[in-house]
Design a protein around this motif. Structure first.
Motif, PDB file in Angstrom:
ATOM      1  N   ASP A 194       0.846  -1.187   0.000  1.00  0.00           N
ATOM      2  CA  ASP A 194       0.000   0.000   0.000  1.00  0.00           C
ATOM      3  C   ASP A 194       0.886   1.243   0.000  1.00  0.00           C
ATOM      4  N   VAL A 195       0.265   2.389  -0.096  1.00  0.00           N
ATOM      5  CA  VAL A 195       1.018   3.635  -0.210  1.00  0.00           C
ATOM      6  C   VAL A 195       0.985   4.432   1.106  1.00  0.00           C
ATOM      7  N   VAL A 196       0.231   3.933   2.084  1.00  0.00           N
ATOM      8  CA  VAL A 196       0.104   4.660   3.350  1.00  0.00           C
ATOM      9  C   VAL A 196       1.261   4.341   4.301  1.00  0.00           C
ATOM     10  N   ALA A 197       1.546   3.027   4.497  1.00  0.00           N
ATOM     11  CA  ALA A 197       2.540   2.618   5.493  1.00  0.00           C
ATOM     12  C   ALA A 197       3.921   3.242   5.243  1.00  0.00           C
ATOM     13  N   PRO A 198       4.415   3.247   3.989  1.00  0.00           N
ATOM     14  CA  PRO A 198       5.754   3.815   3.779  1.00  0.00           C
ATOM     15  C   PRO A 198       5.818   5.308   4.122  1.00  0.00           C
ATOM     16  N   GLY A 199       4.803   6.067   3.726  1.00  0.00           N
ATOM     17  CA  GLY A 199       4.784   7.498   4.042  1.00  0.00           C
ATOM     18  C   GLY A 199       4.727   7.725   5.538  1.00  0.00           C
ATOM     19  N   ALA A 200       3.917   6.910   6.227  1.00  0.00           N
ATOM     20  CA  ALA A 200       3.805   7.047   7.682  1.00  0.00           C
ATOM     21  C   ALA A 200       5.156   6.787   8.352  1.00  0.00           C
ATOM     22  N   ALA A 201       5.863   5.740   7.892  1.00  0.00           N
ATOM     23  CA  ALA A 201       7.147   5.388   8.500  1.00  0.00           C
ATOM     24  C   ALA A 201       8.162   6.514   8.319  1.00  0.00           C
ATOM     25  N   VAL A 202       8.195   7.105   7.128  1.00  0.00           N
ATOM     26  CA  VAL A 202       9.155   8.183   6.883  1.00  0.00           C
ATOM     27  C   VAL A 202       8.787   9.424   7.700  1.00  0.00           C
ATOM     28  N   ALA A 203       7.504   9.702   7.842  1.00  0.00           N
ATOM     29  CA  ALA A 203       7.081  10.849   8.661  1.00  0.00           C
ATOM     30  C   ALA A 203       7.562  10.682  10.101  1.00  0.00           C
ATOM     31  N   VAL A 204       7.468   9.463  10.616  1.00  0.00           N
ATOM     32  CA  VAL A 204       7.904   9.190  11.992  1.00  0.00           C
ATOM     33  C   VAL A 204       9.409   9.438  12.131  1.00  0.00           C
ATOM     34  N   ARG A 205      10.179   9.028  11.107  1.00  0.00           N
ATOM     35  CA  ARG A 205      11.632   9.226  11.165  1.00  0.00           C
ATOM     36  C   ARG A 205      12.015  10.689  10.961  1.00  0.00           C
ATOM     37  N   THR A 206      11.151  11.453  10.286  1.00  0.00           N
ATOM     38  CA  THR A 206      11.503  12.820   9.893  1.00  0.00           C
ATOM     39  C   THR A 206      11.211  13.846  10.987  1.00  0.00           C
ATOM     40  N   THR A 207      10.095  13.689  11.664  1.00  0.00           N
ATOM     41  CA  THR A 207       9.654  14.752  12.563  1.00  0.00           C
ATOM     42  C   THR A 207      10.582  14.901  13.779  1.00  0.00           C
ATOM     43  N   ARG A 208      10.878  16.144  14.117  1.00  0.00           N
ATOM     44  CA  ARG A 208      11.626  16.446  15.341  1.00  0.00           C
ATOM     45  C   ARG A 208      10.666  16.928  16.431  1.00  0.00           C
ATOM     46  N   SER A 209       9.677  17.718  15.972  1.00  0.00           N
ATOM     47  CA  SER A 209       8.750  18.332  16.938  1.00  0.00           C
ATOM     48  C   SER A 209       7.654  17.371  17.368  1.00  0.00           C
ATOM     49  N   LYS A 210       7.589  16.188  16.715  1.00  0.00           N
ATOM     50  CA  LYS A 210       6.524  15.208  16.988  1.00  0.00           C
ATOM     51  C   LYS A 210       5.147  15.770  16.646  1.00  0.00           C
ATOM     52  N   ARG A 211       5.136  16.667  15.672  1.00  0.00           N
ATOM     53  CA  ARG A 211       3.865  17.227  15.189  1.00  0.00           C
ATOM     54  C   ARG A 211       3.847  17.088  13.670  1.00  0.00           C
ATOM     55  N   VAL A 212       3.018  16.161  13.204  1.00  0.00           N
ATOM     56  CA  VAL A 212       2.999  15.804  11.783  1.00  0.00           C
ATOM     57  C   VAL A 212       1.653  16.180  11.167  1.00  0.00           C
ATOM     58  N   GLY A 213       1.694  16.800   9.989  1.00  0.00           N
ATOM     59  CA  GLY A 213       0.473  17.094   9.243  1.00  0.00           C
ATOM     60  C   GLY A 213       0.261  16.070   8.138  1.00  0.00           C
ATOM     61  N   VAL A 214      -0.998  15.826   7.804  1.00  0.00           N
ATOM     62  CA  VAL A 214      -1.331  14.931   6.694  1.00  0.00           C
ATOM     63  C   VAL A 214      -2.387  15.614   5.829  1.00  0.00           C
ATOM     64  N   VAL A 215      -2.158  15.654   4.524  1.00  0.00           N
ATOM     65  CA  VAL A 215      -3.182  16.140   3.590  1.00  0.00           C
ATOM     66  C   VAL A 215      -3.577  15.002   2.659  1.00  0.00           C
ATOM     67  N   GLY A 216      -4.854  14.957   2.261  1.00  0.00           N
ATOM     68  CA  GLY A 216      -5.331  13.890   1.380  1.00  0.00           C
ATOM     69  C   GLY A 216      -6.759  14.155   0.945  1.00  0.00           C
ATOM     70  N   THR A 217      -7.355  13.166   0.286  1.00  0.00           N
ATOM     71  CA  THR A 217      -8.760  13.311  -0.086  1.00  0.00           C
ATOM     72  C   THR A 217      -9.632  13.209   1.166  1.00  0.00           C
ATOM     73  N   ARG A 218     -10.878  13.554   1.007  1.00  0.00           N
ATOM     74  CA  ARG A 218     -11.828  13.462   2.099  1.00  0.00           C
ATOM     75  C   ARG A 218     -11.888  12.032   2.664  1.00  0.00           C
ATOM     76  N   ALA A 219     -11.934  11.025   1.762  1.00  0.00           N
ATOM     77  CA  ALA A 219     -12.063   9.631   2.218  1.00  0.00           C
ATOM     78  C   ALA A 219     -10.810   9.180   2.960  1.00  0.00           C
ATOM     79  N   THR A 220      -9.639   9.544   2.437  1.00  0.00           N
ATOM     80  CA  THR A 220      -8.392   9.132   3.088  1.00  0.00           C
ATOM     81  C   THR A 220      -8.303   9.742   4.489  1.00  0.00           C
ATOM     82  N   ILE A 221      -8.590  11.034   4.592  1.00  0.00           N
ATOM     83  CA  ILE A 221      -8.498  11.704   5.898  1.00  0.00           C
ATOM     84  C   ILE A 221      -9.538  11.137   6.858  1.00  0.00           C
ATOM     85  N   ALA A 222     -10.781  10.944   6.361  1.00  0.00           N
ATOM     86  CA  ALA A 222     -11.840  10.431   7.240  1.00  0.00           C
ATOM     87  C   ALA A 222     -11.511   9.021   7.737  1.00  0.00           C
ATOM     88  N   SER A 223     -10.760   8.250   6.954  1.00  0.00           N
ATOM     89  CA  SER A 223     -10.426   6.882   7.366  1.00  0.00           C
ATOM     90  C   SER A 223      -9.476   6.855   8.560  1.00  0.00           C
TER      91      SER A 223
END
Lengths: 276, 276
Positions: B102-131
């Motif tokens: 899938d395309v979600v898990a890899p992005g999530a893993a990189v976000a976890v490694r990237t953030t310093r402030s532990k504050r991550v934003g996510v943008v997507g379609t309505r369905a993706t965000i609502a899920s």
């Protein structure tokens, strides 16, 4: 078209369909004009939008949804989707033996009666504009009229977001309408059933010298005439109501449209299409 | 997942699908990273977009397209659509006996490694965000991270119009990102495969203090690892190519994407889905 009139078929519903929710502007116009009529509306939200798809696909979807309306005893089918009107109506008339009303012809006829300068603008989806359906319908009535068309692909998404009155919508409209206004049009056909929801913004962008032609209102008038011609109008002592079915459980902007159109929609039914 | 490895299955294509054209950003990232691999891409343009549709409908469509990829001998299925990744992957894994990325898990893993402030934003379609798929995937890896999400429903239509660098797109992005920036995020996941096409505009709107995480690039890296783990990587002396099939004849913004992604796409094949 001759249709066998059984004693009770006048009580059958008017079947209305659209690729999604936009055709509710037609259902709302029908409810206002013909309060005795019951309306069965199907929005093909599982496959919305039709606007960017091919003729073959739009025909296939329209035939399938038309069949669902006939299963609801529809006495007439109203194609409340400009894309399906532009691409699929010949096929529907070939297949189904009930009167079929499209949304293009009525708007075209009113535009011809409205214009003084003989310069008419048309806005719609990419598929509707590319089909040339309005241009053909207008010029069949008066070949001296010049038609200037502009596809407005962002307008449906903006409307579905409820951004009827928003500076971003105003800027998008200004950009889309500029080439038409430069041609000195005096009449603008709203060639998409979503567009009446943004009528105020479109009127602002078009300016006071341009008369807007609303395809939903004019389609309702054509349905009234077609019912009368086929002796299918409901008796005036009846009180009709509006049933709504969608092909996907997600209601999308149904409630936004319900408020904007001042409609009463109760429980929404679900209909399967062959996609599943 | 254990997969029986026939001697030649390493030469079979990587199957990639999306609701439309957006997943070509994933195909492009795969081509760059894995030039030996042949890619068979299917865009379900007959039913695009998935973003506003229900889980059941998205599952149904995804299973159908997954079957078409297996008919092409796909050795792995890449779900290059965030909506389908968020809603349909459990069902796909239940049904199909090939590795599924899938395309979600890899992005999530990189976000976890990237953030310093532990504050991550996510943008997507309505369905993706609502899920809530990204929020769950990120917090499963690090529950101390706060996730702030914003649906951006107008961004796909703007990208499909080729408005990558446009003042209207800038204003829409500013509006969508404002609540996330007010939360002082330092990392922003582009949770829709269309969005890398507007990467520059998103970077401008997000500002230089925010690192963008591109789900397409990170998905390609995950596919590389999954092929290796399953002994399915093509021999390095092969030269792969990209096949594209769509479910509707209208190519939509395929050629826009081809230019923007610097892809070589020849003739586009057509595949029927059950809708017709």
């Amino acid at each position: 078209m001759e249709t066998e009139t059984r004693p009770d078929s006048r009580l059958d519903p008017i079947g209305v369909f659209d690729s999604g929710i936009g055709g509710l502007t037609v259902a709302a116009a029908l409810s206002r004009l013909l309060p005795s009529e019951t309306i069965f509306y199907i929005g093909d939200t599982a496959r919305v939008p039709y606007g960017g798809k091919s003729r073959k696909t739009v025909e296939r979807y329209s035939v399938e949804i038309g069949g669902l309306l006939l299963a609801e005893q529809a006495k007439i089918i109203v194609v409340a989707c400009n894309t399906a009107s532009a691409l699929a109506v010949p096929r529907l008339k070939q297949i189904f033996n009930v009167p079929i009303q499209d949304v293009v012809a009525p708007g075209a006829a009113v535009a011809v009666r409205t214009t003084r300068s003989k310069r008419v603008g048309v806005v719609g989806t990419r598929a509707t504009i590319a089909s040339g359906a309005y241009e053909r319908a207008i010029q069949a009535l008066d070949p001296t009229i010049e038609v200037f068309s502009a596809p407005c692909p962002l307008l449906v998404p903006l409307i579905e977001e409820g951004m009827f009155n928003d500076s971003i919508t105003d800027q998008v409209l200004a950009r889309y309408l500029q080439p038409l206004l430069e041609q000195s049009i005096d009449t603008l056909v709203l060639g998409c059933t979503h567009y009446p929801l943004a009528r105020q913004a479109i009127a602002r962008a078009a300016g006071e010298n341009v008369t807007l032609v609303d395809s939903a209102e004019n389609c309702a008038l054509a349905v009234q005439a077609l019912l009368k011609a086929n002796s299918l109008a409901a008796p005036s002592d009846q009180l009709g109501h509006l049933n709504v079915a969608l092909t996907d459980a997600t209601e999308g902007f149904l409630r936004t449209a319900e408020r904007a159109l001042n409609l009463q929609i109760g429980d929404v039914e679900l209909r399967s299409v062959q996609a599943g």
